[in-house]
Motif scaffolding. Structure first.
Motif, PDB file in Angstrom:
ATOM      1  N   ASP A 199       7.170  13.164  16.532  1.00 39.62           N
ATOM      2  CA  ASP A 199       7.145  12.060  16.340  1.00 39.62           C
ATOM      3  C   ASP A 199       6.362  11.504  14.989  1.00 39.62           C
ATOM      4  N   MET A 200       7.048  11.992  13.907  1.00 39.43           N
ATOM      5  CA  MET A 200       6.410  11.972  12.580  1.00 39.43           C
ATOM      6  C   MET A 200       6.392  10.351  12.294  1.00 39.43           C
ATOM      7  N   ARG A 201       5.292   9.917  11.882  1.00 43.79           N
ATOM      8  CA  ARG A 201       5.104   8.426  11.475  1.00 43.79           C
ATOM      9  C   ARG A 201       5.503   8.388  10.124  1.00 43.79           C
ATOM     10  N   VAL A 202       6.274   7.493   9.600  1.00 44.17           N
ATOM     11  CA  VAL A 202       6.768   7.119   8.251  1.00 44.17           C
ATOM     12  C   VAL A 202       6.092   6.010   7.678  1.00 44.17           C
ATOM     13  N   GLU A 203       5.238   6.044   6.432  1.00 43.61           N
ATOM     14  CA  GLU A 203       4.666   4.953   6.062  1.00 43.61           C
ATOM     15  C   GLU A 203       5.006   5.031   4.444  1.00 43.61           C
ATOM     16  N   SER A 204       4.748   4.021   3.636  1.00 42.09           N
ATOM     17  CA  SER A 204       4.769   3.954   2.542  1.00 42.09           C
ATOM     18  C   SER A 204       3.278   3.346   1.979  1.00 42.09           C
ATOM     19  N   PRO A 205       2.920   4.185   0.779  1.00 39.70           N
ATOM     20  CA  PRO A 205       1.645   3.961   0.543  1.00 39.70           C
ATOM     21  C   PRO A 205       1.651   2.522  -0.589  1.00 39.70           C
ATOM     22  N   THR A 206       0.606   1.914  -0.469  1.00 35.31           N
ATOM     23  CA  THR A 206       0.391   0.606  -1.428  1.00 35.31           C
ATOM     24  C   THR A 206       0.245   1.115  -2.765  1.00 35.31           C
ATOM     25  N   SER A 207       0.961   0.718  -3.794  1.00 36.38           N
ATOM     26  CA  SER A 207       0.979   1.005  -5.074  1.00 36.38           C
ATOM     27  C   SER A 207      -0.210   0.583  -6.001  1.00 36.38           C
ATOM     28  N   THR A 208      -0.866   1.155  -6.391  1.00 31.42           N
ATOM     29  CA  THR A 208      -2.276   0.712  -7.315  1.00 31.42           C
ATOM     30  C   THR A 208      -1.815   0.436  -8.837  1.00 31.42           C
ATOM     31  N   LYS A 209      -0.543   0.847  -9.076  1.00 33.87           N
ATOM     32  CA  LYS A 209      -0.226   0.282 -10.375  1.00 33.87           C
ATOM     33  C   LYS A 209       0.716  -0.934 -10.361  1.00 33.87           C
TER      34      LYS A 209
END
Length: 209
Positions: A199-209
């Motif tokens: 049950d791996m949760r897949v997310e995308s980080p919010t870019s800081t650049k």
């Protein structure tokens, strides 16, 4: 943690010294932190034509060009050569199948030791399909099957690294999206001990650049 497995303790961190750990505990230390691990569900065929299927969780990408993958094969409990490695040495071919979470029971079943003349596909009731570029069959329900030819074998301590060039890949419909992006969490992963991630949760980080 068992006090016998800790060789030193300071106020902040447990300190484990590999050369002072009991036999087998270095493996536990490493598999307890390299998590979750992808699983290479490797199908091979012996020189006599007997098919083998076994999972290996010491597995990753080895090269981008040419595309290559690597998995590590340890010895049998008796110190012998596993069927997978013997078959790769004999034929130079193998398939790395990427298992979906629904195949956890089957992956686990093929991890047990079988005699060299036993076909794990048949013994564990796993459907196969012909591969397109190599002789060993692929797992029918695999998310992706990477058909490989042996590039190099490297001895590392107790284990052997098997590096294979991916000469062809097949994928379940819809696994790859536009530009070969993947947005699925249905890939089976390995944890420490006889445990898996389903049950791996897949997310995308919010870019800081």
């Amino acid at each position: 943690m068992d006090e016998n497995t800790i060789t030193d303790v300071d106020q902040v961190r447990d300190v484990l010294r590999p050369d002072e750990l009991p036999e087998g505990f270095v493996y536990r230390m490493l598999t307890g932190c390299v998590l979750p691990r992808p699983i290479a569900w490797v199908s091979t065929k012996s020189a006599a034509g007997v098919v083998n299927l076994a999972p290996f969780s010491f597995f990753t990408v080895a090269s981008r060009s040419p595309g290559a993958v690597v998995f590590s094969v340890g010895p049998t409990p008796e110190g012998g050569i596993k069927d997978t490695l013997a078959n790769v040495r004999a034929t130079g071919e193998f398939v790395v199948n990427i298992a979906p979470t629904s195949s956890m029971t089957s992956v686990n079943a093929t991890g047990f030791a079988y005699p060299p003349d036993v076909d794990e596909f048949q013994a564990c009731n796993i459907a196969d399909r012909p591969s397109l570029a190599v002789s060993p069959p692929s797992v029918a329900d695999a998310l992706v099957s990477l058909e490989c030819r042996l590039m190099q074998e490297v001895a590392v301590g107790s284990d052997c690294l098997v590096i294979g060039e991916v000469v062809l890949a097949t994928a379940a419909p819809g696994h790859y999206r536009e530009r070969l992006h993947v947005e699925t969490s249905q890939v089976l992963g390995r944890m420490s001990g006889p445990r898996y991630v389903t049950d791996m949760r897949v997310e995308s980080p919010t870019s800081t650049k």
